[in-house]
Design a protein around this motif. Structure first.
Motif, PDB file in Angstrom:
ATOM      1  N   HIS A  38      40.158  39.720  40.018  1.00 44.35           N
ATOM      2  CA  HIS A  38      40.901  40.852  39.434  1.00 44.35           C
ATOM      3  C   HIS A  38      40.002  42.055  39.179  1.00 44.35           C
ATOM      4  O   HIS A  38      40.160  42.751  38.190  1.00 44.35           O
ATOM      5  CB  HIS A  38      41.558  40.437  38.113  1.00 44.35           C
ATOM      6  N   GLN A  39      39.055  42.278  40.064  1.00 44.88           N
ATOM      7  CA  GLN A  39      38.090  43.348  39.776  1.00 44.88           C
ATOM      8  C   GLN A  39      38.538  44.730  40.210  1.00 44.88           C
ATOM      9  O   GLN A  39      37.988  45.717  39.762  1.00 44.88           O
ATOM     10  CB  GLN A  39      36.742  43.009  40.428  1.00 44.88           C
ATOM     11  N   LEU A  40      39.518  44.808  41.105  1.00 45.44           N
ATOM     12  CA  LEU A  40      39.898  46.133  41.600  1.00 45.44           C
ATOM     13  C   LEU A  40      41.273  46.533  41.101  1.00 45.44           C
ATOM     14  O   LEU A  40      42.120  45.697  40.805  1.00 45.44           O
ATOM     15  CB  LEU A  40      39.897  46.152  43.133  1.00 45.44           C
ATOM     16  N   THR A  41      41.484  47.843  41.027  1.00 40.41           N
ATOM     17  CA  THR A  41      42.799  48.376  40.694  1.00 40.41           C
ATOM     18  C   THR A  41      42.928  49.719  41.390  1.00 40.41           C
ATOM     19  O   THR A  41      41.945  50.291  41.834  1.00 40.41           O
ATOM     20  CB  THR A  41      42.949  48.569  39.173  1.00 40.41           C
ATOM     21  N   ILE A  42      44.164  50.201  41.486  1.00 40.57           N
ATOM     22  CA  ILE A  42      44.356  51.562  41.990  1.00 40.57           C
ATOM     23  C   ILE A  42      44.406  52.474  40.764  1.00 40.57           C
ATOM     24  O   ILE A  42      45.123  52.203  39.810  1.00 40.57           O
ATOM     25  CB  ILE A  42      45.677  51.693  42.777  1.00 40.57           C
ATOM     26  N   VAL A  43      43.629  53.563  40.794  1.00 46.36           N
ATOM     27  CA  VAL A  43      43.664  54.505  39.672  1.00 46.36           C
ATOM     28  C   VAL A  43      44.306  55.820  40.094  1.00 46.36           C
ATOM     29  O   VAL A  43      44.451  56.102  41.276  1.00 46.36           O
ATOM     30  CB  VAL A  43      42.252  54.804  39.114  1.00 46.36           C
ATOM     31  N   ILE A  79      39.372  51.171  42.642  1.00 45.74           N
ATOM     32  CA  ILE A  79      38.040  51.139  42.034  1.00 45.74           C
ATOM     33  C   ILE A  79      37.999  50.014  41.007  1.00 45.74           C
ATOM     34  O   ILE A  79      39.047  49.468  40.638  1.00 45.74           O
ATOM     35  CB  ILE A  79      37.707  52.516  41.399  1.00 45.74           C
ATOM     36  N   ALA A  80      36.806  49.671  40.557  1.00 42.33           N
ATOM     37  CA  ALA A  80      36.669  48.665  39.502  1.00 42.33           C
ATOM     38  C   ALA A  80      36.808  49.354  38.150  1.00 42.33           C
ATOM     39  O   ALA A  80      36.755  50.581  38.056  1.00 42.33           O
ATOM     40  CB  ALA A  80      35.314  47.984  39.615  1.00 42.33           C
ATOM     41  N   ALA A  81      36.986  48.576  37.085  1.00 44.06           N
ATOM     42  CA  ALA A  81      37.086  49.159  35.751  1.00 44.06           C
ATOM     43  C   ALA A  81      35.797  49.910  35.434  1.00 44.06           C
ATOM     44  O   ALA A  81      34.738  49.576  35.961  1.00 44.06           O
ATOM     45  CB  ALA A  81      37.330  48.057  34.723  1.00 44.06           C
ATOM     46  N   PRO A  82      35.861  50.954  34.556  1.00 44.36           N
ATOM     47  CA  PRO A  82      34.663  51.757  34.296  1.00 44.36           C
ATOM     48  C   PRO A  82      33.501  50.887  33.816  1.00 44.36           C
ATOM     49  O   PRO A  82      33.686  49.997  32.984  1.00 44.36           O
ATOM     50  CB  PRO A  82      35.111  52.721  33.195  1.00 44.36           C
ATOM     51  N   GLY A  83      32.331  51.144  34.372  1.00 41.99           N
ATOM     52  CA  GLY A  83      31.153  50.400  33.951  1.00 41.99           C
ATOM     53  C   GLY A  83      31.070  49.008  34.541  1.00 41.99           C
ATOM     54  O   GLY A  83      30.137  48.263  34.240  1.00 41.99           O
ATOM     55  N   ARG A  84      32.041  48.644  35.369  1.00 45.36           N
ATOM     56  CA  ARG A  84      32.017  47.297  35.967  1.00 45.36           C
ATOM     57  C   ARG A  84      31.730  47.398  37.458  1.00 45.36           C
ATOM     58  O   ARG A  84      32.076  48.378  38.104  1.00 45.36           O
ATOM     59  CB  ARG A  84      33.367  46.603  35.778  1.00 45.36           C
TER      60      ARG A  84
END
Ligand code: SF4
Ligand code: FES
Ligand code: FES
Lengths: 181, 578
Positions: free
Chosen positions: B190-195, B204-209
């Motif tokens: 679950h590391q990626l998402t659409i922003v 992208i991945a969550a900020p700082g990850r």
């Protein structure tokens, strides 16, 4: 050092209540982000992380949701956030003119915050008040409709006094009235 | 049986077949363009590229009969809008029109493509994906000639290092969400998402990850554009300059099916090859790194210890002569042969057969297991590709190899970095005559008395038995000094191979390693020692194994190729119950 954030006991109770309303946790993301923004004034990345941890959801998911909506503040904003609509109807009726007037008046660009921390301006998408274009919303709350430069001057002055403008409710035309015509 | 009509042709499908119309069409060898759909993941139908017209026959409610029109044809109730065929379920009697038979569909697909391309940078000449890009290919086949959008394109982040291995160019992204769904549904990190949204969005991945999923590079394979690229491979080679050879992942016990991509006799990259029984469409990132082993630090020409601890290169003749003389000055009981889970069935067999014939009966091997390394998916505790194979051949598993070594005078080791992986120490080999058949330079090779370079999996056809007992085989992808691509029918030729000669500046002779397959070394040794044995090609060696070892009964290269590998356990079990 990154600031650490924690929900209060009351917040957590509220979040439990939100979760109970849905069969799954994911839909609780939106209202929980609201709880967080109300508590901390923004949902910067550490707050997004707190929401993810509290709900047991992937951080990436919460981040995706938070960035989708201009209503969530991914960075600290001024006391009053002026969301000027620049989507079609408002655009045609002078939305950008209003936006630029505000920018010049406050000396900042859309997306920025005044130095005294009073005002932020955002250019946002349709707020569903197209009939009263051009319009803006103040800090996710009051709608100010049918904007003109004079009206903006007045609004800014009263906000500086700490006074929120009245919510301008514009009623739906009543069925009888339509039938009369 | 339920029926479906596609472009006027009737097909049957099984009751309960839950394939979407798109997958069904693809399975018939026909085509509808698509981007976001992937057979292994859910279908969100967000690219809208796979439009078809669809309808179902009208039935009389009373009689349940089909209503017919004046020509006696079934009346069709068409869905009011075009349907995304990827998410459209099949129904009995359904009628589907694709771009092949309907101009509106062709037009709709063309317009969708025009929309998808509004903000795409069209930088194909410098894009790694060019040549294997669904967007490029389908635009060429189904897209518009030009664009009506002449406004400035939306700019987005470029060269974003999502993680240690994947680089994003957000401008190329068409937001199909395949990469996001991969981390949600397949690797479950679950590391990626659409922003963001609208024309500004990208994954992208969550900020700082970091996007450091151990399977992250699979997103590069399934990205239908050049948005996700391999940080290691990007800008190294054009797709059409390489040739593609089927092989097996050697970095674990799963037997993941892979393709080796070769240019100028260097392996440029490794990608997964579909095998529904083993790895589906996927492979772990670690397996892709193995290409370096195939190219770098290779042992070329035999080496021998002459004075003190210094090795020096020697001729093949001298190496074989030394090998034979050493054996002849000892008795078979003094010899320990250490087979290797890192080497193929054929290599281990050839060694065993020759030394057995000479009288040796001490055959051991050390499994290469890292407890807890496995993840229950494609990464296994077993660090070697052929542990089951060596076992089935009759090599005895040893957990204390150093005491075995201390009892022997001559130690013959097959492709296994025993000192490097801590199974043996340098001291163990002191006072012994040690011989290593090896592919790569390593600590083990550095201390033995005789090093004989052998081919690696990228240079020979050979079989490996995975942790589940499935035997699968490789094909030669890289030429050695003694191989010629154009003469070897098992080898593929890329464009550069076909048109190149040794005098062209894109042909580098040094890339060919001076090594031979282990069974050929055994041939030479047997010949020199007057033993009655001669191995042919690895294909024939496998025939011999199948004929003599019941565990490998009925195994052949032909069957492995046709069946994408053979499960030795089930074929044995079937026999047992029969
Ligand atoms: S990066 Fe590639 S796989 Fe991911 S959403 Fe964009 S186009 Fe799809
Ligand atoms: S366009 Fe401005 S409110 Fe709808
Ligand atoms: S493949 Fe069907 S909508 Fe994308």
């Amino acid at each position: 050092m990154e600031e650490t954030y924690e929900f209060t006991k009351e917040d957590l109770e509220e979040i439990e209540g939100i979760k109970a309303k849905f069969p799954e946790v994911m839909p609780a993301t939106l209202p929980t982000l609201w709880v967080a923004q109300r508590r901390f004034g923004h949902v910067e990345p550490p707050v997004q992380r707190l929401v993810a941890e509290t709900l047991g959801l992937p951080e990436s998911h919460v981040h995706g949701v938070a960035t989708f909506y201009t209503q969530y503040y991914k960075e600290r904003k001024g006391k009053y956030v002026l969301d000027v609509c620049t989507t079609t109807s408002c655009q045609l009726c002078g939305g950008y003119k209003m936006l630029h007037y505000l920018e010049d008046k406050l000396g900042i660009k859309a997306g920025e915050t005044t130095e005294d921390g009073m005002f932020s301006i955002q250019s946002v998408e349709c707020l569903g008040a197209c009939g009263y274009a051009p319009m803006m919303q103040i800090t996710n709350d009051v709608y100010v409709n049918n904007l003109t430069e004079e009206k903006l001057d007045k609004v800014i002055d009263s906000l500086k006094e700490g006074e929120m403008p009245e919510f301008e409710s514009v009623g739906m035309p009543l069925l009888e009235n339509i039938n009369d015509k | 049986m339920p029926e479906i009509f596609i472009d006027g042709q009737r097909y049957e499908f099984e009751e309960g077949d839950d394939r979407g119309v798109l997958q069904f069409i693809l399975d018939q060898g026909k085509e509808v363009p698509f981007f976001c759909y992937h057979p292994a993941m859910s279908a969100p139908a967000n690219c809208r590229q796979c439009f078809v017209k669809a309808g179902t026959p009208v039935k009389d409610r009373e009689t349940g009969e089909f209503e017919l029109d004046e020509n006696g044809e079934r009346k069709i109730r068409w869905f009011p809008k075009m349907q995304t065929s990827c998410s459209l379920g099949m129904q009995d009697g359904m009628v589907v029109k694709t771009q092949e038979s309907d101009e509106d569909v062709a037009r709709a697909q063309k317009d969708t493509m025009e929309l998808i391309l509004i903000n795409h940078p069209l930088d194909c000449p410098i894009c790694d994906q060019a040549g294997e890009c669904p967007l490029q290919i389908q635009t060429y086949k189904y897209g518009p000639e030009g664009s009506r959008f002449e406004v400035k394109k939306q700019h987005k982040p470029k060269r974003v290092e999502l993680g240690p291995r994947v680089t994003l160019d957000a401008e190329r992204c068409i937001n199909c969400t395949r990469c996001v769904r991969f981390t949600d549904e397949i690797s479950e990190s679950h590391q990626l998402t659409i922003v963001q949204r609208g024309d500004k969005n990208y994954p992208i991945a969550a900020p700082g990850r970091e996007f450091n999923d151990p399977y992250s590079l699979n997103t590069v394979d399934i990205c239908p554009v050049g948005a996700l690229t391999s940080t290691d491979f990007r800008f190294k080679a054009r797709v059409w300059e390489m040739n593609q050879t089927p092989s097996i992942d050697i970095t674990g016990g799963k037997g993941t099916n892979v393709d080796l991509w070769t240019r100028d006799n260097l392996i440029m990259r490794i990608t997964p090859r579909f095998n529904g029984e083993v790895n589906d469409h996927w492979m772990p990132d670690a397996g892709r790194e193995a290409y370096k082993r195939f190219n770098e630090n290779r042992i070329s020409r035999p080496a021998i210890k002459l004075d003190g601890d210094n090795q020096s290169k020697t001729s093949w003749n001298n190496a074989i002569e030394t090998f034979a003389e050493t054996l002849e000055s000892h008795k078979p009981e003094d010899v320990l042969v250490i087979g290797s889970p890192h080497a193929s069935v054929e290599e281990n067999f050839a060694l065993m057969k020759v030394f057995n014939l000479w009288g040796v009966n001490n055959f051991k091997f050390a499994p290469h297991i890292e407890e807890g390394a496995g993840d229950g998916f494609l990464i296994t505790d077993d660090q070697a590709p052929n542990t089951s194979g060596v076992k089935l051949l009759g090599y005895e598993e040893s957990n204390d190899l150093s005491s075995e070594v201390s009892d022997a005078e001559i130690v013959i080791m097959l492709s296994d970095e025993l000192i490097d992986r801590g199974t043996l120490s340098k001291e163990d080999l002191k006072g012994k005559f040690s011989i290593l058949l090896s592919t790569n330079e390593c600590e083990t090779a550095a201390v033995v008395d005789l090093v004989i370079p052998v081919t690696c999996i990228a240079e020979h056809a050979a079989s490996y038995v995975n942790v589940e007992g499935r035997i699968q085989r490789s094909f030669p992808a890289k030429e050695t000094k003694y191989k010629d691509r154009s003469l070897d029918l098992e080898m593929n030729q890329g464009r550069l191979d076909r048109f190149g000669t040794n005098f062209d500046n894109w042909v580098t002779e040094e890339n060919k390693v001076d090594c031979v397959p282990a069974w050929e070394i055994m041939n030479q040794l047997a010949d020199r020692m007057g033993l009655e044995v001669k191995f042919g090609q690895s294909r024939e060696i496998m025939e011999e194994i199948a004929g003599s070892n019941p565990a490998f009964e009925n195994v052949s290269y032909e069957r492995m190729d046709n069946e994408m590998g053979i499960n030795l356990n089930t074929s044995n079990k079937q026999e047992a119950t029969a």
